[in-house]
Design a protein around this motif. Structure first.
Motif, mmCIF file in Angstrom:
data_model
loop_
_atom_site.group_PDB
_atom_site.id
_atom_site.type_symbol
_atom_site.label_atom_id
_atom_site.label_comp_id
_atom_site.label_asym_id
_atom_site.label_seq_id
_atom_site.Cartn_x
_atom_site.Cartn_y
_atom_site.Cartn_z
ATOM 1 N N PRO A 154 42.742 41.204 -7.778
ATOM 2 C CA PRO A 154 43.497 41.949 -8.784
ATOM 3 C C PRO A 154 44.028 43.265 -8.236
ATOM 4 N N SER A 155 45.138 43.716 -8.825
ATOM 5 C CA SER A 155 45.657 45.033 -8.472
ATOM 6 C C SER A 155 44.650 46.097 -8.868
ATOM 7 N N GLN A 156 44.603 47.195 -8.089
ATOM 8 C CA GLN A 156 43.602 48.226 -8.305
ATOM 9 C C GLN A 156 44.253 49.611 -8.296
ATOM 10 N N PRO A 157 43.659 50.580 -8.993
ATOM 11 C CA PRO A 157 44.108 51.970 -8.866
ATOM 12 C C PRO A 157 43.693 52.530 -7.509
ATOM 13 N N TYR A 158 44.170 53.738 -7.218
ATOM 14 C CA TYR A 158 44.001 54.299 -5.874
ATOM 15 C C TYR A 158 42.548 54.412 -5.453
ATOM 16 N N HIS A 159 41.671 54.893 -6.326
ATOM 17 C CA HIS A 159 40.286 55.103 -5.917
ATOM 18 C C HIS A 159 39.552 53.787 -5.683
ATOM 19 N N ARG A 160 40.107 52.670 -6.157
ATOM 20 C CA ARG A 160 39.492 51.354 -5.961
ATOM 21 C C ARG A 160 40.320 50.498 -5.019
ATOM 22 N N ALA A 161 41.165 51.122 -4.201
ATOM 23 C CA ALA A 161 42.093 50.364 -3.356
ATOM 24 C C ALA A 161 41.380 49.404 -2.424
ATOM 25 N N ALA A 162 40.194 49.770 -1.955
ATOM 26 C CA ALA A 162 39.454 48.879 -1.057
ATOM 27 C C ALA A 162 39.093 47.580 -1.749
ATOM 28 N N ARG A 163 38.998 47.594 -3.077
ATOM 29 C CA ARG A 163 38.669 46.397 -3.837
ATOM 30 C C ARG A 163 39.832 45.414 -3.912
ATOM 31 N N ALA A 164 41.023 45.853 -3.547
ATOM 32 C CA ALA A 164 42.185 44.973 -3.565
ATOM 33 C C ALA A 164 42.393 44.257 -2.234
ATOM 34 N N ILE A 165 41.555 44.535 -1.257
ATOM 35 C CA ILE A 165 41.654 43.877 0.046
ATOM 36 C C ILE A 165 40.873 42.564 -0.004
ATOM 37 N N PRO A 166 41.498 41.463 0.363
ATOM 38 C CA PRO A 166 40.808 40.173 0.272
ATOM 39 C C PRO A 166 39.780 39.963 1.379
ATOM 40 N N HIS A 167 38.657 40.665 1.278
ATOM 41 C CA HIS A 167 37.544 40.409 2.188
ATOM 42 C C HIS A 167 36.245 40.563 1.404
ATOM 43 N N ARG A 168 35.171 40.154 1.980
ATOM 44 C CA ARG A 168 33.878 40.296 1.319
ATOM 45 C C ARG A 168 33.537 41.777 1.196
ATOM 46 N N ARG A 169 33.076 42.147 0.008
ATOM 47 C CA ARG A 169 32.887 43.573 -0.279
ATOM 48 C C ARG A 169 31.479 44.017 0.107
ATOM 49 N N TYR A 170 31.242 44.121 1.382
ATOM 50 C CA TYR A 170 29.950 44.593 1.835
ATOM 51 C C TYR A 170 29.738 46.039 1.411
ATOM 52 N N TRP A 171 28.537 46.363 0.993
ATOM 53 C CA TRP A 171 28.232 47.704 0.493
ATOM 54 C C TRP A 171 28.332 48.763 1.574
ATOM 55 N N TRP A 172 28.232 48.342 2.834
ATOM 56 C CA TRP A 172 28.182 49.321 3.910
ATOM 57 C C TRP A 172 29.553 49.737 4.420
ATOM 58 N N ARG A 173 30.619 49.149 3.932
ATOM 59 C CA ARG A 173 31.955 49.466 4.450
ATOM 60 C C ARG A 173 32.313 50.961 4.311
ATOM 61 N N PRO A 174 32.046 51.598 3.161
ATOM 62 C CA PRO A 174 32.340 53.035 3.076
ATOM 63 C C PRO A 174 31.555 53.871 4.074
#
Length: 356
Positions: free
Chosen positions: A37-57
């Motif tokens: 889904p489209s995301q606002p700026y602060h959630r932009a990483a959530r719009a990248i189609p990859h597994r959302r590992y908690w350690w990415r930030p």
């Protein structure tokens, strides 16, 4: 805080249709990846189609910090060695002399290096450097250019023309020489990069780091404010302007879905002040600020920010408290035709402006 009107897809949000084929193997290989889904700026990483590992930030901020330290050492060490070998190229004791090229390279260059550092950190952590710039994964130069038609003349009038009039008794024309000209040119070139560096470090990085885990943008906007304030040497009156500037720039980044307007406002303020600083001794030094100085600093920033907020909401068809959303460009969409941005709906007290 955010209205939930149905949003038409941005061209970058559309998943390209896969060609049909009678070959089962080709059909399986061409199966589209489920859209995020489209995301606002602060959630932009959530719009990248990859597994959302908690350690990415954590990887993002660690790599950005390491790269920034390494790049600074590569700049500072040669600069110090050059100053020892050639006294004319040495920094001043205050490190803030606007007529000293080494001071300007060191002071502004250290902050300018935050731009590549954060971009590299985002690339390492999220696999996309562009999310730092906007929800579309790129810098929207057209948006910046349209806003600059209003923002730049306002700051030229208030910061340059008005101050040259108010400070006419303090004007001292320096002896023009290669060092003075070089220092002035270095300042004008590095000032926009210094402003961009502070925006990616104090707006993009914390907002997207915390936004990867949390839904509320206000947390990522407020958490870096104390650090931004501590980075400036004003008294408590001046720090009110610095804190409000940080909060408003964070809100603007969330609203428009990128850093273009915060970078523009930051650059317009600092660049116009630095441009006349060689003529007025101590003009950009940080220290005591009076009430008049606070008003002169806040008025253009708050007025222009409110006007841009309203203008962008109308231009993009957004509700007043609705942010721009988007999806970072994927490899499949990058190979298609060039995307067109489609707005989504829905010491003594001073009275001088403050450099941020």
């Amino acid at each position: 805080m955010t209205s939930h009107h149905p949003l038409p897809q941005h061209p970058l949000d559309a998943v390209p249709a896969e060609p049909t084929s009678t070959a089962p193997a080709l059909t399986a290989a061409a199966a589209p990846v489920p859209a995020t889904p489209s995301q606002p700026y602060h959630r932009a990483a959530r719009a990248i189609p990859h597994r959302r590992y908690w350690w990415r930030p954590l990887v993002t901020i660690a790599v950005a910090g390491f790269v920034w330290i390494v790049m600074n050492l590569q700049v500072m060490v040669p600069l110090m060695i050059l100053g020892e070998l050639w006294p004319a190229a040495a920094t001043s004791p205050s490190l803030m002399d606007p007529l000293n090229p080494a001071d300007q390279v060191l002071g502004l260059g250290m902050l300018a290096l935050l731009v590549p550092a954060v971009l590299i950190g985002s690339l390492a952590g999220y696999g996309r450097a562009g999310i730092v710039l906007s929800v579309l994964g790129r810098f929207r130069w057209g948006l910046l250019g349209r806003a600059a038609l209003v923002v730049v003349p306002v700051y030229v009038l208030l910061n340059m023309v008005l101050n040259l009039i108010l400070e006419r008794e303090a004007i001292v024309v320096p002896e023009i020489g290669p060092a003075v000209i070089l220092a002035w040119l270095v300042t004008l070139v590095l000032a926009p990069l210094q402003c961009a560096g502070e925006e990616v470090a104090f707006r993009a990085l914390p907002m997207q780091l915390l936004g990867t885990w949390l839904r509320w943008p206000i947390i990522g906007i407020l958490v870096p404010v104390p650090l931004f304030v501590l980075g400036h040497g004003y008294n408590w009156v001046g720090q009110i302007d610095i804190a409000l500037f940080a909060i408003v720039m964070g809100l603007l980044a969330w609203k428009i879905g990128g850093l273009e307007i915060p970078i523009l406002l930051h650059t317009a303020n600092n660049w116009t002040l630095f441009a006349i600083s060689p003529l007025i001794p101590g003009f950009t030094e940080q220290g005591e600020v009076g009430l008049l100085g606070l008003v002169l600093a806040l008025a253009p920033m708050l007025g222009l920010s409110a006007g841009i907020w309203w203008w962008y909401s109308r231009r993009a068809g957004l509700g007043l408290w609705e942010p721009q959303r988007g999806r970072v460009q994927t490899l499949s969409s990058a190979s298609s035709s060039a995307p067109v941005e489609v707005p989504s709906p829905s010491a003594a007290s001073t009275s001088r402006p403050l450099s941020v």
